[in-house]
Design an enzyme around this catalytic site. Structure first.
Site, PDB file in Angstrom:
ATOM      1  N   ASP A 269     -28.967 -15.747  -6.683  1.00 45.72           N
ATOM      2  CA  ASP A 269     -27.587 -15.417  -6.490  1.00 45.72           C
ATOM      3  C   ASP A 269     -26.959 -15.264  -7.973  1.00 45.72           C
ATOM      4  O   ASP A 269     -26.254 -14.356  -8.050  1.00 45.72           O
ATOM      5  CB  ASP A 269     -26.809 -16.711  -5.650  1.00 45.72           C
ATOM      6  CG  ASP A 269     -25.409 -16.384  -5.519  1.00 45.72           C
ATOM      7  OD1 ASP A 269     -24.844 -15.665  -4.583  1.00 45.72           O
ATOM      8  OD2 ASP A 269     -24.570 -17.114  -6.238  1.00 45.72           O
TER       9      ASP A 269
ATOM     10  N   VAL B   8       0.939  -1.293  -0.045  1.00 48.52           N
ATOM     11  CA  VAL B   8       0.089   0.024  -0.208  1.00 48.52           C
ATOM     12  C   VAL B   8       0.954   1.157  -0.240  1.00 48.52           C
ATOM     13  O   VAL B   8       0.731   2.224  -0.820  1.00 48.52           O
ATOM     14  CB  VAL B   8      -1.009  -0.110   1.205  1.00 48.52           C
ATOM     15  CG1 VAL B   8      -1.494   1.359   1.328  1.00 48.52           C
ATOM     16  CG2 VAL B   8      -1.861  -1.193   1.077  1.00 48.52           C
TER      17      VAL B   8
ATOM     18  N   LYS C  44     -25.193 -11.867  -9.901  1.00 49.78           N
ATOM     19  CA  LYS C  44     -23.903 -11.960 -10.522  1.00 49.78           C
ATOM     20  C   LYS C  44     -23.785 -11.702 -11.987  1.00 49.78           C
ATOM     21  O   LYS C  44     -23.127 -10.980 -12.573  1.00 49.78           O
ATOM     22  CB  LYS C  44     -23.206 -13.465 -10.205  1.00 49.78           C
ATOM     23  CG  LYS C  44     -22.869 -13.514  -8.662  1.00 49.78           C
ATOM     24  CD  LYS C  44     -22.451 -15.099  -8.306  1.00 49.78           C
ATOM     25  CE  LYS C  44     -22.000 -15.111  -6.641  1.00 49.78           C
ATOM     26  NZ  LYS C  44     -21.915 -16.365  -6.288  1.00 49.78           N
TER      27      LYS C  44
ATOM     28  N   ARG D 253     -23.407  -7.308  15.162  1.00 48.27           N
ATOM     29  CA  ARG D 253     -24.807  -7.163  16.072  1.00 48.27           C
ATOM     30  C   ARG D 253     -24.569  -7.762  17.462  1.00 48.27           C
ATOM     31  O   ARG D 253     -25.253  -6.892  18.285  1.00 48.27           O
ATOM     32  CB  ARG D 253     -25.785  -7.708  15.275  1.00 48.27           C
ATOM     33  CG  ARG D 253     -26.474  -7.075  14.381  1.00 48.27           C
ATOM     34  CD  ARG D 253     -27.874  -7.611  13.953  1.00 48.27           C
ATOM     35  NE  ARG D 253     -27.994  -8.512  12.559  1.00 48.27           N
ATOM     36  CZ  ARG D 253     -28.998  -9.121  12.519  1.00 48.27           C
ATOM     37  NH1 ARG D 253     -30.021  -9.013  13.081  1.00 48.27           N
ATOM     38  NH2 ARG D 253     -28.915  -9.853  11.251  1.00 48.27           N
TER      39      ARG D 253
ATOM     40  N   GLU E 283     -27.312 -23.762   2.323  1.00 45.23           N
ATOM     41  CA  GLU E 283     -27.683 -23.248   3.509  1.00 45.23           C
ATOM     42  C   GLU E 283     -29.062 -23.833   3.771  1.00 45.23           C
ATOM     43  O   GLU E 283     -29.919 -24.444   3.050  1.00 45.23           O
ATOM     44  CB  GLU E 283     -28.128 -21.518   3.161  1.00 45.23           C
ATOM     45  CG  GLU E 283     -26.484 -21.028   2.927  1.00 45.23           C
ATOM     46  CD  GLU E 283     -26.649 -19.469   2.933  1.00 45.23           C
ATOM     47  OE1 GLU E 283     -27.156 -18.957   3.942  1.00 45.23           O
ATOM     48  OE2 GLU E 283     -25.824 -18.827   2.065  1.00 45.23           O
TER      49      GLU E 283
ATOM     50  N   GLY F 242     -16.175 -15.060  -5.924  1.00 44.67           N
ATOM     51  CA  GLY F 242     -15.263 -15.569  -4.842  1.00 44.67           C
ATOM     52  C   GLY F 242     -13.878 -14.992  -5.117  1.00 44.67           C
ATOM     53  O   GLY F 242     -13.424 -13.814  -5.454  1.00 44.67           O
TER      54      GLY F 242
ATOM     55  N   GLY G 166     -22.268 -28.747   4.021  1.00 49.03           N
ATOM     56  CA  GLY G 166     -22.175 -27.257   4.267  1.00 49.03           C
ATOM     57  C   GLY G 166     -22.144 -26.475   3.018  1.00 49.03           C
ATOM     58  O   GLY G 166     -21.632 -25.373   2.888  1.00 49.03           O
TER      59      GLY G 166
END
Lengths: 458, 458
Positions: free
Chosen positions: B207, B41, B211, B53, B196, B140, B193
């Site tokens: 989804d 950077v 995209k 939360r 969901e 991703g 996994g």
């Protein structure tokens, strides 16, 4: 002024060095896409001159743009960005250094120069605050340097392995599909325009080594030059090697491999057997593909055409838009950074795996003797297969003429070991009286796949 | 001040919104790689706060950084860049608009928000001169938006086709490899996994549609929202469809396809048969892969992991380094541009190809009758195959119980035609007295491959 930021909407002046296969496509795309490029840059791109050696050979470039005075062109007041698609080290190096010192940004497709003297160019760019982009120097149209430098800037790249030379990939693909030997496949590549009249830069791995140096430098923030890259070409790959690879469920590719190993960098180019199930195995003909493995991102693959006029011009223009846009809005593209400054590991210390095919006398105790030599050198054997002697021995094998009825072939795949230990093992094997000759030696790259995939027959 | 350029070497302040699967990895990488990131950077990155939360649920984040006051965090004086990994439309939209209006740059992984209201975010960024990056919102860890926006900025993208949802790809892969039906495969995905508890966003294509909207917007310089994207999920894909695809040498994938057709844009998400020889066919489990075809560059493919905490965090950090670097040296990242402003083509007007399996009465003249219906709708047939009735009819087929001995199945693949004409053809076929039922309808994507690859049996 030319070196500062263009905030007044005037056109961005572009100088083009070279109007060959790539340069003529750059001119075409600049013309055909002028409106769209202006939207993307925020100002029109204005081609102010094209430097060539023989103007009469470029009827497709407007005559008033052509000049033989490249040195004069790169310092013109109205030039903001110099685009170089000539290639080779000199006189290009001097032209680009002059351009950068005069505050011009540079876009180059020149892998040889970047791999030999990228540091000098980067320093000149830093000094004047100009940009230096060279996406087109590696893997043609495939976005690769920008992902490495920018998309993965928050990650740690651990390994790059890829097919970055289309000519050798075409030759190896042809050998694998037709059974042709190297010379026949090279001739076919020449006929179809995939190999140049002098194919040395491609077949001896110089081209791939330059690309490996550029990739390793960016990935590991360390200056790696072409001389730092261990380089072996494909001239010695035989039809027998191809057949041996097939018998192992593998195919042979010329790979460029860059790794960070502990606190060192390793960069090498050599032919290697890879499992046919690996995605790189199915990359054929003149296509390029590169795997990048990063600590967080995992494995990524980039695939596309690694050469060709329009393809390379696409990458050049992407860089030109970036450099021009920086002139319009301020800011700079990513700098070459070498802060990590890691040492380059010698090839002998790099861990690799070998496939070794030995022509041996078929008598009791031979395997024990051979295995003993491996053990003495600290090399662990993964698989051994013994075959009756077919007709598959290497072309250079002195015994080819009259193999005795008692001959056999031992096919050995090792676990990973320092390359120097593997090479010394092969050297020692040739001294055994039971070993009649080494029919083939090739490195094996599992590319992250488990060893079991390399076992078994075809 | 926070909105300007940081030229004095002070740290770049980072605010993180969300500390879940991705956010916790962002914190880890920021900590572990602090030195390297500072080099890249040009100044240290300083995490000044993490909005969550329920602070007690995040023992891995230093307690003094945790806050429940996200609105307060995004306007803090010492914040330069806001990184958002909460997801969902509200309240995130308001937080990011506030941040941008206050001159903070924003890095977001939020595909739903970008696809619904990217225009408002881009406008706010333009107004204050801040950056807006969202590489992690699509595929991703795979560098995709930066290549589209920057590497291909000098080219003309004509088509994007890819697998951008890992959950549905896992389910379809499981169905293909084990013969499981949709419900069984979904349950397995949940157990491992990959799906969901409420899988709606994935399996119904929301989804992937988000995209597709983001990809189409960037590729075609036109604002495309999720609502503009034709969307069909995979709930209706049956084991019989999978078997039918296999018989045609194909496999079924949920594809996101964005095309420029003449002066329109088409964006759609639906399951489709693709040839098993196509590279996308071998992308299995939770991997993503995207093909981009550009006029000059030709076909490019990008492959990698489309989800996961570390993978997504890698993309987020790449954007963070870019945004922070712009604070240090000035300049801005690429703006969302919508200058082309092309109309979005309705699905009915988009040209596609269909695979149709019909259960028919096996008597003379049936094929002529069926072919006549295709001809009436202007749809040209590429291949027809007639099969004796096996057990492969669709699950919803009312005749399933007692097929007569005289039944047969007609398997038809069309040439390309407007989707509306194809749909009307199928509708009309159900009215024929010789057609007992439609056993399956799926679109077929040749993906640039010749039609002949789709003919013939398995």
């Amino acid at each position: 002024m030319t070196g500062g930021v263009n905030g007044d909407g005037r056109p961005i002046g572009v100088a083009l060095l070279g109007a060959g296969v790539v340069g003529s496509q750059v001119v075409r795309l600049l013309t055909e896409q002028a409106d769209e490029l202006a939207h993307r840059v925020g100002a029109p791109l204005h081609l102010v001159g094209v430097a060539v050696r023989r103007p009469q050979r470029h009827p497709d470039v407007p005559a008033e743009l052509l000049t033989t005075d490249a040195a004069g062109l790169v310092t013109r007041e109205d030039v903001d960005v110099v685009v170089e698609v000539i290639g080779g080290i000199d006189p290009v190096r001097g032209l680009l250094l002059t351009a950068l010192k005069n505050g011009k940004s540079v876009v180059s497709a020149n892998k040889a120069l970047l791999a030999e003297d990228g540091a000098a160019l980067a320093a000149a760019a830093d000094e004047s605050g100009a940009d230096l982009y060279y996406e087109a120097s590696v893997a043609g149209a495939i976005p690769l340097l920008r992902p490495i430098q920018q998309s993965l800037a928050g990650d740690r790249i651990v390994r790059i392995a890829g097919i970055v030379n289309g000519t050798t990939n075409f030759i190896l693909s042809a050998m694998a599909s037709s059974g042709a030997n190297y010379t026949e496949a090279l001739e076919e590549a020449g006929r179809l325009g995939y190999a140049e009249a002098d194919p040395t830069a491609d077949v001896d791995g110089y081209d791939a080594a330059s690309k490996a140096a550029i990739l390793a430098s960016l990935a590991f923030h360390t200056r790696v030059t072409a001389d730092d890259v261990h380089r072996e070409g494909i001239r010695d790959v035989t039809a027998a090697d191809i057949a041996a690879a097939r018998a192992l469920g593998c195919t042979i590719k010329l790979l460029a491999i860059c790794e960070q190993v502990d606190d060192s960098v390793s960069a090498r180019v050599h032919p290697a057997m890879i499992p046919r199930s690996h995605p790189l195995a199915s990359v054929s003909d003149a296509y390029n593909a590169v795997f990048i493995e990063a600590a967080a991102a995992g494995q990524l693959m980039f695939y596309g055409q690694g050469a060709g006029g329009p393809q390379t011009a696409s990458a050049v223009l992407g860089d030109l838009v970036a450099a021009a846009r920086n002139r319009v809005i301020g800011g700079r593209g990513p700098r070459d950074s070498a802060y990590a400054d890691l040492p380059v590991l010698a090839m002998g210390d790099t861990r690799t795996r070998y496939h070794v095919a030995l022509d041996v006398t078929d008598r009791a105790g031979v395997l024990a003797q051979v295995a003993g030599v491996f053990a003495e050198h600290g090399v662990s054997i993964a698989t051994v297969r013994q075959e009756g002697r077919g007709g598959s021995s290497g072309e250079g094998d002195a015994d080819d003429g009259a193999p005795g009825p008692k001959d056999a072939t031992l096919v050995i795949v090792t676990h990973s070991a320092p390359d120097a230990a593997l090479a010394a093992t092969v050297e020692a094997l040739t001294g055994l009286d039971s070993v009649r000759g080494v029919a083939g030696v090739l490195r094996v790259e599992g590319l992250g796949r488990p060893v079991t995939e390399l076992g078994g027959g075809s």
